[in-house]
Design a protein around this motif. Structure first.
Motif, short mmCIF file in Angstrom:
data_model
loop_
_atom_site.label_atom_id
_atom_site.label_comp_id
_atom_site.label_asym_id
_atom_site.label_seq_id
_atom_site.Cartn_x
_atom_site.Cartn_y
_atom_site.Cartn_z
N SER A 187 0.80 -1.22 0.00
CA SER A 187 0.00 0.00 0.00
C SER A 187 0.83 1.27 0.00
CB SER A 187 -0.95 0.01 1.19
OG SER A 187 -0.21 -0.09 2.38
N ASP A 188 1.96 1.28 0.70
CA ASP A 188 2.80 2.49 0.69
C ASP A 188 4.14 2.22 0.08
OD1 ASP A 188 3.28 2.15 4.16
OD2 ASP A 188 1.40 1.80 3.17
N LEU A 189 4.15 1.77 -1.15
CA LEU A 189 5.41 1.53 -1.83
C LEU A 189 6.11 2.83 -2.15
CD1 LEU A 189 4.44 -1.28 -4.33
CD2 LEU A 189 5.81 -1.48 -2.29
N ASP A 190 7.39 2.84 -1.94
CA ASP A 190 8.22 4.00 -2.24
C ASP A 190 8.71 3.86 -3.68
OD1 ASP A 190 11.33 5.30 -0.84
OD2 ASP A 190 9.89 6.17 -2.22
N ALA B 26 19.66 -9.33 13.53
CA ALA B 26 18.89 -10.41 14.14
C ALA B 26 17.56 -10.56 13.42
CB ALA B 26 18.67 -10.12 15.62
N GLU B 27 17.02 -9.47 12.92
CA GLU B 27 15.80 -9.45 12.10
C GLU B 27 16.14 -8.81 10.77
OE1 GLU B 27 12.71 -10.67 12.83
OE2 GLU B 27 13.61 -11.51 14.64
N PRO B 28 15.52 -9.26 9.67
CA PRO B 28 15.76 -8.61 8.37
C PRO B 28 15.37 -7.14 8.39
CG PRO B 28 14.59 -10.69 8.09
CD PRO B 28 14.62 -10.39 9.57
N ILE B 29 16.11 -6.32 7.64
CA ILE B 29 15.83 -4.88 7.55
C ILE B 29 15.47 -4.56 6.11
CG2 ILE B 29 16.76 -2.55 7.80
CD1 ILE B 29 18.75 -3.75 9.86
N GLU B 30 14.21 -4.18 5.89
CA GLU B 30 13.76 -3.83 4.54
C GLU B 30 14.31 -2.45 4.17
OE1 GLU B 30 9.50 -2.83 2.93
OE2 GLU B 30 9.74 -5.02 3.13
N ILE B 31 15.01 -2.40 3.03
CA ILE B 31 15.64 -1.17 2.58
C ILE B 31 14.77 -0.44 1.57
CG2 ILE B 31 17.67 -0.22 1.38
CD1 ILE B 31 18.23 -1.41 4.19
N ALA B 32 14.19 -1.16 0.63
CA ALA B 32 13.35 -0.54 -0.40
C ALA B 32 12.36 -1.56 -0.93
CB ALA B 32 14.21 -0.02 -1.54
N LYS B 33 11.23 -1.05 -1.43
CA LYS B 33 10.20 -1.88 -2.03
C LYS B 33 9.58 -1.06 -3.14
CE LYS B 33 7.32 -3.87 0.76
NZ LYS B 33 6.16 -4.14 1.65
N PHE B 34 9.44 -1.65 -4.34
CA PHE B 34 8.83 -0.93 -5.45
C PHE B 34 8.19 -1.92 -6.40
CE2 PHE B 34 13.40 -1.35 -5.80
CZ PHE B 34 13.58 -2.00 -7.01
N TRP B 35 7.21 -1.41 -7.17
CA TRP B 35 6.54 -2.25 -8.15
C TRP B 35 7.54 -2.72 -9.19
CZ3 TRP B 35 2.17 -3.65 -6.28
CH2 TRP B 35 1.35 -2.77 -5.59
N LYS B 36 7.34 -3.94 -9.69
CA LYS B 36 8.22 -4.47 -10.74
C LYS B 36 8.12 -3.60 -11.98
CE LYS B 36 9.35 -8.44 -13.54
NZ LYS B 36 8.93 -9.74 -14.02
N ARG C 137 2.92 -1.32 -15.07
CA ARG C 137 1.75 -2.10 -15.48
C ARG C 137 1.54 -3.34 -14.62
NH1 ARG C 137 1.85 -3.08 -21.74
NH2 ARG C 137 3.43 -4.52 -20.99
N ASN C 138 2.58 -3.80 -13.93
CA ASN C 138 2.48 -5.03 -13.13
C ASN C 138 2.36 -4.66 -11.66
OD1 ASN C 138 2.76 -7.45 -11.82
ND2 ASN C 138 4.50 -8.15 -13.02
N ARG C 139 1.14 -4.60 -11.16
CA ARG C 139 0.92 -4.24 -9.76
C ARG C 139 0.69 -5.48 -8.89
NH1 ARG C 139 1.54 1.26 -8.47
NH2 ARG C 139 1.77 2.27 -10.47
N ARG C 140 1.06 -6.66 -9.40
CA ARG C 140 0.95 -7.88 -8.61
C ARG C 140 2.33 -8.33 -8.10
NH1 ARG C 140 -3.26 -10.70 -7.95
NH2 ARG C 140 -2.13 -12.68 -7.82
N GLN C 141 3.38 -7.76 -8.68
CA GLN C 141 4.72 -8.15 -8.28
C GLN C 141 5.52 -6.94 -7.81
OE1 GLN C 141 6.06 -10.13 -11.91
NE2 GLN C 141 5.87 -12.10 -10.85
N LEU D 4 22.69 -8.64 1.10
CA LEU D 4 21.55 -7.91 0.57
C LEU D 4 20.75 -8.90 -0.27
CD1 LEU D 4 19.98 -5.25 -0.06
CD2 LEU D 4 21.46 -5.06 -2.09
N ASP D 5 19.47 -9.04 0.03
CA ASP D 5 18.58 -9.92 -0.72
C ASP D 5 17.72 -9.05 -1.63
OD1 ASP D 5 17.27 -12.34 -1.46
OD2 ASP D 5 15.66 -11.89 -0.05
N CYS D 6 17.85 -9.22 -2.94
CA CYS D 6 17.02 -8.52 -3.93
C CYS D 6 16.05 -9.57 -4.44
CB CYS D 6 17.87 -7.99 -5.08
SG CYS D 6 19.24 -6.97 -4.54
N ARG D 7 14.80 -9.50 -4.00
CA ARG D 7 13.86 -10.60 -4.23
C ARG D 7 12.59 -10.10 -4.91
NH1 ARG D 7 15.10 -15.23 -4.35
NH2 ARG D 7 16.73 -14.58 -2.94
N LEU D 8 12.06 -10.92 -5.85
CA LEU D 8 10.78 -10.66 -6.48
C LEU D 8 9.70 -11.26 -5.59
CD1 LEU D 8 9.23 -9.65 -9.02
CD2 LEU D 8 9.46 -11.97 -9.91
#
Length: 122
Positions: free
Chosen positions: A16-19, A39-49, A52-56, A71-75
């Motif tokens: 909902s609040d993708l940067d 100790a816990e993962p730290i989310e650095i960034a999140k963005f739409w693929k 047009r693709n708002r499911r990934q 650093l994990d860059c994951r789809l």
């Protein structure tokens, strides 16, 4: 024991609040063996693929596995319940390689800008 692709599974991620702007990645760390800070993962960034693709989404997360930071860059895909779940598609970059990875991405952005593939200032 969970493998790298399974780390973070079961954790609900909201789109909902993708940067749309990428955050600066931290500088390299001299030690790659981690005991406390990740100790816990730290989310650095999140963005739409893509626009047009708002499911990934693509999610960049600092994690540790067996004491080694990366650093994990994951789809991520959206499941039937509307939750964002990690896929097997992605790449992990160790802390010693992170500066080279960032330099390569910067070169790609500069070249794409030079070729007119992206607009605006670099």
């Amino acid at each position: 024991m969970k493998n790298r692709a399974q780390l973070g599974r079961g954790r609900e991620a909201s789109c909902s609040d993708l940067d749309t702007h990428s955050n600066s990645l931290p500088g390299s760390a001299s030690a790659t063996h981690v005991s406390g800070p990740l100790a816990e993962p730290i989310e650095i960034a999140k963005f739409w693929k893509s626009a047009r693709n708002r499911r990934q989404t693509i999610v960049l997360t600092l994690k540790a596995y067996e004491g080694h930071a990366f650093l994990d860059c994951r789809l991520f895909d959206t499941n039937g319940d509307g939750q964002s779940v990690p896929t097997a598609k992605g790449v992990t970059v160790g802390m010693t390689q992170l500066p080279d990875f960032v330099a390569g991405v910067k070169k790609a952005v500069e070249k794409a800008h030079e070729l007119g593939l992206i607009a605006g200032d670099v």
